[in-house]
Design a protein around this motif. Structure first.
Motif, mmCIF file in Angstrom:
data_model
loop_
_atom_site.group_PDB
_atom_site.id
_atom_site.type_symbol
_atom_site.label_atom_id
_atom_site.label_comp_id
_atom_site.label_asym_id
_atom_site.label_seq_id
_atom_site.Cartn_x
_atom_site.Cartn_y
_atom_site.Cartn_z
ATOM 1 N N PRO A 46 1.029 -1.281 0.121
ATOM 2 C CA PRO A 46 0.192 0.120 -0.095
ATOM 3 C C PRO A 46 0.876 1.395 0.095
ATOM 4 C CG PRO A 46 -0.211 -1.334 2.179
ATOM 5 C CD PRO A 46 0.525 -2.036 1.233
ATOM 6 N N LYS A 47 0.366 2.244 -0.820
ATOM 7 C CA LYS A 47 1.119 3.515 -0.947
ATOM 8 C C LYS A 47 1.174 4.212 0.632
ATOM 9 C CE LYS A 47 1.327 5.957 -4.645
ATOM 10 N NZ LYS A 47 0.365 6.898 -5.575
ATOM 11 N N GLU A 48 2.205 4.777 0.675
ATOM 12 C CA GLU A 48 2.336 5.654 1.935
ATOM 13 C C GLU A 48 1.758 6.915 1.743
ATOM 14 O OE1 GLU A 48 3.358 5.117 5.058
ATOM 15 O OE2 GLU A 48 4.325 3.312 4.594
ATOM 16 N N ALA A 125 -1.273 3.472 9.353
ATOM 17 C CA ALA A 125 -0.212 2.824 9.371
ATOM 18 C C ALA A 125 -0.613 1.266 10.322
ATOM 19 C CB ALA A 125 1.221 3.176 9.839
ATOM 20 N N GLY A 126 -1.459 1.729 11.178
ATOM 21 C CA GLY A 126 -2.347 0.351 12.196
ATOM 22 C C GLY A 126 -3.237 -0.587 11.313
ATOM 23 N N ASN A 127 -3.280 0.138 10.203
ATOM 24 C CA ASN A 127 -4.367 -0.620 9.242
ATOM 25 C C ASN A 127 -3.840 -1.471 8.434
ATOM 26 O OD1 ASN A 127 -6.734 0.396 10.391
ATOM 27 N ND2 ASN A 127 -6.914 2.122 8.999
ATOM 28 N N ARG A 128 -2.400 -1.348 8.208
ATOM 29 C CA ARG A 128 -1.651 -2.192 7.600
ATOM 30 C C ARG A 128 -0.957 -3.385 8.176
ATOM 31 N NH1 ARG A 128 -0.303 2.815 5.456
ATOM 32 N NH2 ARG A 128 2.144 2.819 6.465
ATOM 33 N N PRO A 129 -0.968 -4.582 7.683
ATOM 34 C CA PRO A 129 -0.215 -5.578 8.196
ATOM 35 C C PRO A 129 1.033 -5.312 8.565
ATOM 36 C CG PRO A 129 -1.284 -6.143 6.299
ATOM 37 C CD PRO A 129 -1.453 -4.615 6.426
#
Length: 151
Positions: A46-48, A125-129
């Motif tokens: 996912p893009k930052e 960021a917390g939603n990304r594994p």
């Protein structure tokens, strides 16, 4: 001197007669070798998010929470309405002076604005594994209630 008449064009074929499109010159009509299967491509990470998008989202959310217009906040910050609009939409990278002025116009300090933007970044960021999540309420000095920093 050329053996051709002066007004005649000479045509030079790029591939031999009978060659199929997509074959290399000199390859004739031989079929292309089959592509060897390789490992499956990895899904794209996912893009930052861009910092200017995060800051713009915070500016807009704070302005709307205070039920203020772009014109009102822009005048208080002494910046143009179109520029403030572009900041809120993440189209412009603002200097620290402009960000501080916009924050002050909304009753925030520059640190408050940047902290809220950092909370947005952390939440994303917390939603990304594989990423940790920091709770906005864990930050000393206040908590984030979804609209603004509460002391």
């Amino acid at each position: 001197m050329s053996p051709h008449a002066p007004n005649e064009a000479r045509v030079i074929p790029l591939r031999p007669k009978g060659a199929q499109p997509g074959t290399a010159p000199g390859a004739g009509t031989a079929p292309r070798p089959a592509r060897q299967p390789g490992p499956a491509p990895r899904p794209a990470a996912p893009k930052e998010p861009l910092w200017r998008d995060l800051v713009g989202d915070v500016l807009r959310r704070e302005r709307l929470a205070q039920e203020r217009t772009l014109k009102d906040v822009a005048e208080a910050a002494r910046i143009s309405v179109p520029y403030l609009s572009e900041l809120e939409r993440g189209r412009k990278e603002a200097s620290s002076e402009v960000l501080a002025a916009a924050a002050r116009a909304l009753g925030l300090g520059l640190a408050d604005l940047l902290s809220l933007a950092q909370d947005e970044l952390t939440r994303g960021a917390g939603n990304r594994p594989g990423r940790g999540r920091t709770s906005p309420t864990a930050r000393p000095g206040g908590r984030y209630d979804g609209l603004c920093l509460v002391a």
